[in-house]
Design an enzyme around this catalytic site. Structure first.
Site, mmCIF file in Angstrom:
data_model
loop_
_atom_site.group_PDB
_atom_site.id
_atom_site.type_symbol
_atom_site.label_atom_id
_atom_site.label_comp_id
_atom_site.label_asym_id
_atom_site.label_seq_id
_atom_site.Cartn_x
_atom_site.Cartn_y
_atom_site.Cartn_z
ATOM 1 N N ASP A 1 65.209 76.656 29.572
ATOM 2 C CA ASP A 1 63.715 76.048 29.636
ATOM 3 C C ASP A 1 62.825 76.695 29.083
ATOM 4 O O ASP A 1 61.311 76.156 30.374
ATOM 5 C CB ASP A 1 63.912 74.734 30.748
ATOM 6 C CG ASP A 1 63.941 75.610 31.824
ATOM 7 O OD1 ASP A 1 63.706 76.562 32.061
ATOM 8 O OD2 ASP A 1 64.002 75.221 33.167
ATOM 9 N N GLU B 1 72.408 75.906 27.346
ATOM 10 C CA GLU B 1 72.374 75.217 28.648
ATOM 11 C C GLU B 1 70.670 73.634 28.000
ATOM 12 O O GLU B 1 69.850 74.113 29.065
ATOM 13 C CB GLU B 1 71.603 75.955 29.683
ATOM 14 C CG GLU B 1 71.204 75.663 30.964
ATOM 15 C CD GLU B 1 71.102 76.142 31.968
ATOM 16 O OE1 GLU B 1 68.940 76.061 32.052
ATOM 17 O OE2 GLU B 1 70.931 77.178 32.424
ATOM 18 N N GLU C 1 58.479 73.535 32.365
ATOM 19 C CA GLU C 1 60.225 73.749 31.879
ATOM 20 C C GLU C 1 60.786 72.347 31.890
ATOM 21 O O GLU C 1 61.321 72.125 30.249
ATOM 22 C CB GLU C 1 60.577 74.455 33.475
ATOM 23 C CG GLU C 1 60.541 75.654 33.722
ATOM 24 C CD GLU C 1 60.050 75.514 34.264
ATOM 25 O OE1 GLU C 1 58.924 74.939 34.909
ATOM 26 O OE2 GLU C 1 59.321 76.755 35.109
ATOM 27 N N ARG D 1 55.541 76.841 39.302
ATOM 28 C CA ARG D 1 54.360 76.548 39.302
ATOM 29 C C ARG D 1 53.856 75.513 40.284
ATOM 30 O O ARG D 1 52.914 75.225 41.104
ATOM 31 C CB ARG D 1 53.895 76.715 38.385
ATOM 32 C CG ARG D 1 53.599 78.058 36.557
ATOM 33 C CD ARG D 1 53.564 77.550 35.894
ATOM 34 N NE ARG D 1 52.790 78.331 34.966
ATOM 35 C CZ ARG D 1 53.591 80.326 34.613
ATOM 36 N NH1 ARG D 1 54.742 80.005 35.123
ATOM 37 N NH2 ARG D 1 53.067 80.609 33.726
ATOM 38 N N HIS E 1 59.214 86.417 44.191
ATOM 39 C CA HIS E 1 59.406 87.075 42.744
ATOM 40 C C HIS E 1 57.288 87.721 42.374
ATOM 41 O O HIS E 1 56.492 87.816 43.067
ATOM 42 C CB HIS E 1 58.736 86.060 42.281
ATOM 43 C CG HIS E 1 59.389 85.606 41.449
ATOM 44 N ND1 HIS E 1 57.990 85.254 40.075
ATOM 45 C CD2 HIS E 1 60.151 85.369 40.128
ATOM 46 C CE1 HIS E 1 58.614 85.396 38.412
ATOM 47 N NE2 HIS E 1 59.798 84.997 39.605
HETATM 48 C C1 UD1 Z 1 59.445 82.441 34.285
HETATM 49 C C2 UD1 Z 1 59.270 80.846 33.398
HETATM 50 C C3 UD1 Z 1 60.004 79.663 34.619
HETATM 51 C C4 UD1 Z 1 61.164 80.724 35.213
HETATM 52 C C5 UD1 Z 1 60.785 81.698 35.784
HETATM 53 C C6 UD1 Z 1 62.165 82.395 36.163
HETATM 54 C C7 UD1 Z 1 58.065 80.074 31.711
HETATM 55 C C8 UD1 Z 1 56.375 79.419 31.623
HETATM 56 N N1 UD1 Z 1 58.283 80.211 33.305
HETATM 57 O O1 UD1 Z 1 58.663 81.463 35.467
HETATM 58 O O2 UD1 Z 1 60.346 78.551 33.796
HETATM 59 O O3 UD1 Z 1 62.074 79.936 36.103
HETATM 60 O O4 UD1 Z 1 60.248 83.107 34.877
HETATM 61 O O5 UD1 Z 1 61.941 83.535 37.185
HETATM 62 O O6 UD1 Z 1 59.079 80.278 30.850
HETATM 63 N N2 UD1 Z 1 55.371 89.160 36.827
HETATM 64 C C9 UD1 Z 1 55.726 90.551 36.627
HETATM 65 N N3 UD1 Z 1 56.866 91.078 35.895
HETATM 66 C C10 UD1 Z 1 58.263 90.489 35.473
HETATM 67 C C11 UD1 Z 1 58.206 89.054 35.657
HETATM 68 C C12 UD1 Z 1 56.886 88.271 35.742
HETATM 69 O O7 UD1 Z 1 54.546 91.247 36.792
HETATM 70 O O8 UD1 Z 1 59.589 91.093 35.371
HETATM 71 C C13 UD1 Z 1 54.464 88.033 36.630
HETATM 72 C C14 UD1 Z 1 53.132 88.675 35.623
HETATM 73 O O9 UD1 Z 1 52.211 89.163 36.380
HETATM 74 C C15 UD1 Z 1 53.669 87.415 34.617
HETATM 75 C C16 UD1 Z 1 53.701 86.491 35.713
HETATM 76 O O10 UD1 Z 1 54.322 87.257 36.549
HETATM 77 O O11 UD1 Z 1 52.125 87.242 34.632
HETATM 78 C C17 UD1 Z 1 53.798 85.258 35.548
HETATM 79 O O12 UD1 Z 1 55.359 85.510 34.833
HETATM 80 P P1 UD1 Z 1 55.803 84.150 33.659
HETATM 81 O O13 UD1 Z 1 56.585 84.605 33.082
HETATM 82 O O14 UD1 Z 1 54.076 83.743 33.052
HETATM 83 O O15 UD1 Z 1 56.002 82.980 34.070
HETATM 84 P P2 UD1 Z 1 56.984 83.335 35.917
HETATM 85 O O16 UD1 Z 1 56.474 82.282 36.757
HETATM 86 O O17 UD1 Z 1 57.933 83.890 35.923
HETATM 87 N N1 UDP Z 2 67.969 86.775 41.293
HETATM 88 C C1 UDP Z 2 67.983 87.368 41.186
HETATM 89 N N2 UDP Z 2 67.438 88.188 42.127
HETATM 90 C C2 UDP Z 2 66.778 87.876 42.870
HETATM 91 C C3 UDP Z 2 66.151 86.552 43.190
HETATM 92 C C4 UDP Z 2 67.037 85.812 41.802
HETATM 93 O O1 UDP Z 2 69.136 88.484 40.458
HETATM 94 O O2 UDP Z 2 65.552 89.101 43.787
HETATM 95 C C5 UDP Z 2 68.646 85.895 40.523
HETATM 96 C C6 UDP Z 2 69.288 84.724 40.472
HETATM 97 O O3 UDP Z 2 70.927 84.978 40.928
HETATM 98 C C7 UDP Z 2 69.892 83.986 39.217
HETATM 99 C C8 UDP Z 2 68.879 84.481 38.871
HETATM 100 O O4 UDP Z 2 68.173 85.067 39.220
HETATM 101 O O5 UDP Z 2 70.833 84.149 39.012
HETATM 102 C C9 UDP Z 2 67.497 83.274 38.727
HETATM 103 O O6 UDP Z 2 65.762 83.343 37.965
HETATM 104 P P1 UDP Z 2 64.700 82.738 38.984
HETATM 105 O O7 UDP Z 2 64.770 82.266 40.749
HETATM 106 O O8 UDP Z 2 63.828 83.229 38.427
HETATM 107 O O9 UDP Z 2 64.584 81.625 37.807
HETATM 108 P P2 UDP Z 2 65.427 80.224 37.669
HETATM 109 O O10 UDP Z 2 66.759 80.711 37.664
HETATM 110 O O11 UDP Z 2 64.398 78.977 38.444
HETATM 111 O O12 UDP Z 2 64.506 79.764 36.144
#
Ligand code: UD1
Ligand code: UDP
Length: 368
Positions: free
Chosen positions: A99, A121, A135, A211, A242
């Site tokens: 998603d 999924e 999502e 979010r 995160h």
């Molecule tokens: C995204 C997904 C969410 C998922 C989550 C898993 C969307 C809109 N959101 O949310 O569905 O549950 O990932 O973790 O698809 N960033 C870093 N390094 C990284 C990752 C993120 O610096 O490796 C920071 C960056 O500033 C980036 C921000 O996090 O712009 C947001 O990342 P984004 O993928 O837009 O949203 P998530 O909250 O990570």
């Molecule tokens: N996870 C990880 N390191 C962390 C936190 C989570 O490897 O510090 C793993 C977790 O076991 C799961 C996945 O990341 O498999 C979940 O990712 P996240 O919570 O970012 O996204 P969501 O599942 O909510 O989309």
């Protein structure tokens, strides 16, 4: 010999990488498939952590992550980036996952290019378009475009049938996250000394990144952690934070430097899995963690008001607690104090699969 089926597996974030990597490795075992891995790198560091673990070198890396990126820019850059790659790679089928914005935009892009889409999924729903945001609509849109639905559970299958998706193209496979978890726990058990955990304390693991929880809800979550740690001298909390700046600012402001609260960078998947296994209890708003923890016998409290994953709640391993401070505190306290409630939750069966989802998906694709 017949031509190979060209399969492009597209993903971009940490959870998609965890759930798609074992599928990439499985598909590559078949001489009938020509598999290309395309990463949008919607996440960068958190994606690379997973690629390293599974030793996957992407064939195409769009490198799209920007600091605090917004949904408009991210969606358009994925559309344009995948267009170019699809034109080069000419896949017969594109596989997307879940998603995220990567899943939605890549499936739309495949549709524009008239390429078939398989959605891993598929079928999860809350039926509330703003919860989780974005999502819920990402997965609805992706399912609208999808040709082959790989649904993890009976409920997901039923959701798709209710939406009039073609029954003959819906397959119940379980969730590939269980394949990833079982492999990791079996082959990559990690030493967690670097966390300096106190062996005499019970560990509560927490993750939060949604979010909808930015701002007040996340502040409530942090406040409840502070109070629980103050009231229970025999617990410690580990919180891998995160990388989203909206999460980090609140968590650092509230929890940094507090006694028996360990804040870490996001952990690599292998140490994270080992930490889940060692934990007494998990608090999370993560989808993946909700699916994984019951396989390890660890109770999960979900920091959300709704979930698209009600199965584990029905099976007893997961409870929904939302983000109300009092509710979180009282539910955690009950689990800390009441052995019977705790044992009941930790003994629950995992409804999300048995670790064979990737093999099942590969088999289905062989018949296409
Ligand atoms: C995204 C997904 C969410 C998922 C989550 C898993 C969307 C809109 N959101 O949310 O569905 O549950 O990932 O973790 O698809 N960033 C870093 N390094 C990284 C990752 C993120 O610096 O490796 C920071 C960056 O500033 C980036 C921000 O996090 O712009 C947001 O990342 P984004 O993928 O837009 O949203 P998530 O909250 O990570
Ligand atoms: N996870 C990880 N390191 C962390 C936190 C989570 O490897 O510090 C793993 C977790 O076991 C799961 C996945 O990341 O498999 C979940 O990712 P996240 O919570 O970012 O996204 P969501 O599942 O909510 O989309």
């Amino acid at each position: 010999m017949a031509d190979k089926t060209k399969i492009a597996v597209v993903f971009g974030t940490r959870p998609e990488a965890i759930k798609m990597s074992p599928l990439v490795l499985e598909l590559k075992k078949y001489s009938e498939f020509d598999v290309k891995t395309i990463v949008t790198a919607q996440h960068r560091q958190m994606l690379d952590q997973v690629l390293d673990l599974f030793e996957i070198k992407p064939d195409y890396d769009l490198n799209l992550m920007r600091e605090n990126q917004n949904l408009w820019e991210l969606t358009s850059s994925i559309l344009l980036g995948t267009k170019e790659v699809f034109e080069k790679a000419k896949p017969d089928i594109v596989l997307v996952h879940g998603d995220t914005t990567t899943a939605f935009a890549a499936s739309l892009s495949a549709f524009y290019a008239k390429i078939k889409v398989g959605h891993v999924e598929a079928g999860l729903r809350t039926f509330d378009k703003y919860y989780p945001y974005p999502e819920e609509m990402n997965r609805v849109f992706a399912d609208y475009i999808t040709d082959y639905y790989f649904a993890p559970t009976d409920r997901a299958v039923q959701n798709l049938i209710n939406e009039k998706c073609k029954k003959e193209n819906i397959y119940k496979t379980g969730n590939t996250v269980i394949d990833a978890l079982l492999w990791t726990v079996k082959n990559k058990e990690q030493n967690l000394d670097f966390l300096n955990l106190d062996k005499n304390l019970r560990t509560i693991l927490i993750t939060s990144h949604r979010r909808e929880n930015f701002g007040k809800p996340l502040e409530n979550i942090c406040d409840s952690i502070l109070e629980l740690v103050k009231n229970n001298k025999d617990i410690q909390v580990v919180y891998p934070v995160h990388l989203n700046p909206n999460v980090r600012s609140t968590v650092n402001k509230k929890l940094k430097g507090q006694e028996r609260i360990i804040l870490t960078e996001p952990l690599d998947y292998a140490p994270f899995a080992s930490l889940m296994k060692k934990s007494h209890l998990i608090l999370t708003d993560s989808g993946g963690v909700q699916e994984e923890a019951p396989s390890l016998g660890i109770p999960v409290l979900v920091l959300r008001d709704e979930t698209e994953r009600p199965e584990a709640i029905e099976f007893g391993g997961v409870k929904l607690v939302g983000t109300n401070k009092e509710k979180i505190i009282s539910t955690v306290q009950e689990l800390l104090d009441n052995e019977e409630t705790y044992t009941k939750m930790s003994a629950a069966v995992n409804p999300y699969g048995d670790g064979t989802a990737c093999a099942q998906i590969a088999n289905i694709l062989l018949g296409k």
